[in-house]
Design a protein around this motif. Structure first.
Motif, mmCIF file in Angstrom:
data_model
loop_
_atom_site.group_PDB
_atom_site.id
_atom_site.type_symbol
_atom_site.label_atom_id
_atom_site.label_comp_id
_atom_site.label_asym_id
_atom_site.label_seq_id
_atom_site.Cartn_x
_atom_site.Cartn_y
_atom_site.Cartn_z
ATOM 1 N N GLY A 166 -32.948 -3.303 5.860
ATOM 2 C CA GLY A 166 -33.523 -2.650 4.450
ATOM 3 C C GLY A 166 -32.386 -2.880 2.697
ATOM 4 O O GLY A 166 -30.995 -2.882 4.024
ATOM 5 N N GLY A 167 -32.614 -3.399 2.079
ATOM 6 C CA GLY A 167 -31.650 -3.578 1.359
ATOM 7 C C GLY A 167 -31.361 -5.156 1.741
ATOM 8 O O GLY A 167 -31.543 -5.724 2.170
ATOM 9 N N ASN A 168 -30.309 -5.121 0.659
ATOM 10 C CA ASN A 168 -30.168 -6.657 0.665
ATOM 11 C C ASN A 168 -28.335 -6.773 1.722
ATOM 12 O O ASN A 168 -27.830 -5.770 1.274
ATOM 13 N N TYR A 169 -27.962 -7.441 2.316
ATOM 14 C CA TYR A 169 -26.034 -7.806 2.580
ATOM 15 C C TYR A 169 -25.703 -7.808 1.237
ATOM 16 O O TYR A 169 -25.713 -8.534 0.441
ATOM 17 N N GLU A 170 -24.074 -7.071 1.622
ATOM 18 C CA GLU A 170 -23.342 -7.074 0.383
ATOM 19 C C GLU A 170 -21.486 -7.274 1.319
ATOM 20 O O GLU A 170 -21.299 -7.534 2.341
ATOM 21 N N ALA A 171 -21.420 -8.334 -0.290
ATOM 22 C CA ALA A 171 -20.007 -8.862 0.750
ATOM 23 C C ALA A 171 -18.703 -7.368 0.456
ATOM 24 O O ALA A 171 -19.516 -6.798 0.254
ATOM 25 N N VAL A 172 -18.224 -7.744 1.307
ATOM 26 C CA VAL A 172 -17.097 -6.792 1.886
ATOM 27 C C VAL A 172 -15.506 -6.914 1.428
ATOM 28 O O VAL A 172 -15.315 -8.417 1.680
ATOM 29 N N ASN A 173 -15.318 -6.214 1.037
ATOM 30 C CA ASN A 173 -13.967 -6.064 0.779
ATOM 31 C C ASN A 173 -13.142 -4.819 2.339
ATOM 32 O O ASN A 173 -13.391 -4.061 2.290
ATOM 33 N N TYR A 174 -12.193 -5.952 2.964
ATOM 34 C CA TYR A 174 -11.221 -4.311 3.307
ATOM 35 C C TYR A 174 -9.878 -4.832 3.499
ATOM 36 O O TYR A 174 -8.975 -5.690 3.371
ATOM 37 N N PHE A 175 -9.353 -4.086 3.380
ATOM 38 C CA PHE A 175 -7.856 -2.882 3.233
ATOM 39 C C PHE A 175 -7.407 -2.475 4.476
ATOM 40 O O PHE A 175 -7.916 -1.529 5.573
ATOM 41 N N ILE A 176 -6.296 -3.068 4.866
ATOM 42 C CA ILE A 176 -5.940 -3.015 6.655
ATOM 43 C C ILE A 176 -4.371 -2.500 6.173
ATOM 44 O O ILE A 176 -3.379 -2.374 5.405
ATOM 45 N N LEU A 177 -4.170 -1.010 7.295
ATOM 46 C CA LEU A 177 -3.174 -0.439 6.732
ATOM 47 C C LEU A 177 -2.592 -0.374 8.126
ATOM 48 O O LEU A 177 -4.026 0.236 9.446
ATOM 49 N N ASN A 178 -1.772 0.014 8.923
ATOM 50 C CA ASN A 178 -1.212 0.496 9.977
ATOM 51 C C ASN A 178 -0.847 1.142 9.559
ATOM 52 O O ASN A 178 0.696 2.589 9.707
ATOM 53 N N PRO A 179 -1.102 2.693 10.297
ATOM 54 C CA PRO A 179 -1.006 3.959 10.300
ATOM 55 C C PRO A 179 0.342 4.447 10.875
ATOM 56 O O PRO A 179 1.081 5.470 10.985
ATOM 57 N N LEU A 185 10.143 17.604 -2.395
ATOM 58 C CA LEU A 185 10.512 20.341 -2.544
ATOM 59 C C LEU A 185 11.393 20.446 -3.034
ATOM 60 O O LEU A 185 11.868 21.454 -3.601
ATOM 61 N N LEU A 186 12.258 18.828 -3.229
ATOM 62 C CA LEU A 186 13.450 19.293 -4.567
ATOM 63 C C LEU A 186 12.837 19.038 -6.516
ATOM 64 O O LEU A 186 12.749 20.649 -6.820
ATOM 65 N N THR A 187 11.723 17.965 -6.481
ATOM 66 C CA THR A 187 11.659 18.047 -7.924
ATOM 67 C C THR A 187 9.855 18.558 -8.141
ATOM 68 O O THR A 187 9.543 18.690 -8.931
ATOM 69 N N HIS A 188 9.606 18.728 -7.013
ATOM 70 C CA HIS A 188 7.698 19.620 -6.632
ATOM 71 C C HIS A 188 7.019 18.463 -7.582
ATOM 72 O O HIS A 188 5.661 18.981 -8.613
ATOM 73 N N GLU A 189 7.107 16.780 -7.660
ATOM 74 C CA GLU A 189 6.515 15.689 -8.027
ATOM 75 C C GLU A 189 5.941 15.129 -7.066
ATOM 76 O O GLU A 189 6.262 14.933 -6.086
ATOM 77 N N TRP A 190 4.766 14.772 -7.307
ATOM 78 C CA TRP A 190 2.892 14.514 -6.133
ATOM 79 C C TRP A 190 3.648 13.123 -6.463
ATOM 80 O O TRP A 190 3.746 12.177 -7.535
ATOM 81 N N THR A 191 3.932 12.556 -5.287
ATOM 82 C CA THR A 191 3.916 10.756 -5.333
ATOM 83 C C THR A 191 2.904 10.770 -4.142
ATOM 84 O O THR A 191 2.120 10.908 -3.204
ATOM 85 N N ASP A 192 1.993 9.705 -4.391
ATOM 86 C CA ASP A 192 0.872 8.691 -4.227
ATOM 87 C C ASP A 192 1.282 8.391 -2.746
ATOM 88 O O ASP A 192 2.106 7.899 -2.911
ATOM 89 N N GLY A 193 -0.398 8.418 -2.391
ATOM 90 C CA GLY A 193 -0.240 7.458 -0.612
ATOM 91 C C GLY A 193 -0.572 6.254 -0.332
ATOM 92 O O GLY A 193 -1.764 5.972 -1.854
ATOM 93 N N ILE A 194 -0.509 5.124 0.075
ATOM 94 C CA ILE A 194 -1.358 3.810 0.144
ATOM 95 C C ILE A 194 -2.738 4.776 0.479
ATOM 96 O O ILE A 194 -3.308 3.691 -0.639
ATOM 97 N N LEU A 195 -2.904 5.276 1.179
ATOM 98 C CA LEU A 195 -5.120 5.123 1.385
ATOM 99 C C LEU A 195 -5.394 6.415 0.216
ATOM 100 O O LEU A 195 -6.357 5.457 -0.381
ATOM 101 N N PRO A 196 -5.198 6.448 -0.539
ATOM 102 C CA PRO A 196 -5.638 7.743 -1.581
ATOM 103 C C PRO A 196 -5.519 6.379 -2.898
ATOM 104 O O PRO A 196 -6.690 6.113 -3.561
#
Length: 267
Positions: free
Chosen positions: A105-118, A132-143
């Motif tokens: 059902g519906g239509n096929y859509e293009a796919v983008n994939y993002f590869i990570l090695n955890p 822990l020293l500055t209490h600053e948040w550093t974003d991760g790759i997945l988010p």
């Protein structure tokens, strides 16, 4: 059958089919025609210098069937079974069919994939962490990847591939993504909701990770040698027939002997 067949080994499949025929003796299963998708998979295999083995094409179709009803799934199997090529070929096939009607059902859509090695990075680098020293948040790759995908205005499918071994540490953080909430909950308190819509799937179906098992026996060794011989340098082309003859005569038997010896030494 759509849910269970992809996760069974060849020997288990015979038993499963016997059970199904006993449970539903009067029902005749109507085969699903994946005509244009199957043709696209064959084309993408040939384009990438891959042998379009029937068993491999079947696994690509099973992977597509699993993505229709589940937003989280695993490709499982030993090295050499074609796990990575399976999703890459399917993604290329679906992208080539963009806009055309699909069987589900519906239509096929293009796919983008993002590869990570955890396993190649720390959990902080993967999901994000507080200093822990500055209490600053550093974003991760997945988010960072999911955040971009969640706000995208296009209809392309986004696959986030954890191409590596599963362990209890990184998979534990994916629980809220894989259940029916479809939310990535971070230590910073941020919650990122996936936008994928699975209208045909029940909460019970969505909350479990789909499994597609691939076996090296489906491919065998011949496709590897055939594809390798097509890519050898021109200086070796005159010897391609001799190499093919050597492969056909000795490679299969040497693998059997190697398996026998490894089993013998394990005892």
């Amino acid at each position: 059958k759509d849910v269970n067949v992809p996760k069974f080994l060849q020997d288990d499949l015979k038993l499963f089919n016997g059970i199904i025929s006993d449970l539903f003796p009067t029902i005749k299963e109507e085969p699903i025609d994946y005509g244009i998708l199957e043709e696209a998979i064959h084309r993408c295999c040939l384009k990438d210098n891959l042998k379009d083995v029937d068993g491999f094409v079947t696994k690509c179709i099973q992977l597509y069937e699993t993505t229709v009803v589940r937003h989280g799934l695993m490709l499982v199997g030993p090295t050499g079974s074609g796990k990575t090529k399976c999703y890459k070929v399917l993604a290329a096939a679906m992208t080539s069919l963009k806009g055309r009607p699909s069987v589900s059902g519906g239509n096929y859509e293009a796919v983008n994939y993002f590869i990570l090695n955890p396993k190649s990075i720390t959990m902080g680098q993967l999901y994000g962490e507080f200093d822990l020293l500055t209490h600053e948040w550093t974003d991760g790759i997945l988010p960072a990847l999911i955040r971009v995908g969640a706000v995208a205005s296009d209809h392309k499918k986004k696959w986030y591939m954890f191409d590596g071994p599963v362990d209890a540490v990184w998979i534990e953080n994916m629980n809220t993504v894989l259940d029916d909430n479809k939310k990535l909950c971070l230590s910073s308190g941020e919650i990122i909701k996936l936008t994928e819509d699975l209208a045909v799937a029940s909460p019970a179906t969505v909350s479990r990770c789909g499994m597609v098992y691939l076996e090296p026996s489906i491919l065998g060794l011949q496709p590897f040698t055939e594809c390798w011989l097509k890519k050898i340098p021109d200086i070796m082309k005159p010897f391609s027939e001799q190499l093919e003859s050597l492969f056909s005569r000795f490679l299969e038997s040497s693998e059997i002997i190697g398996l026998f010896l490894s089993t013998l030494y394990s005892y």
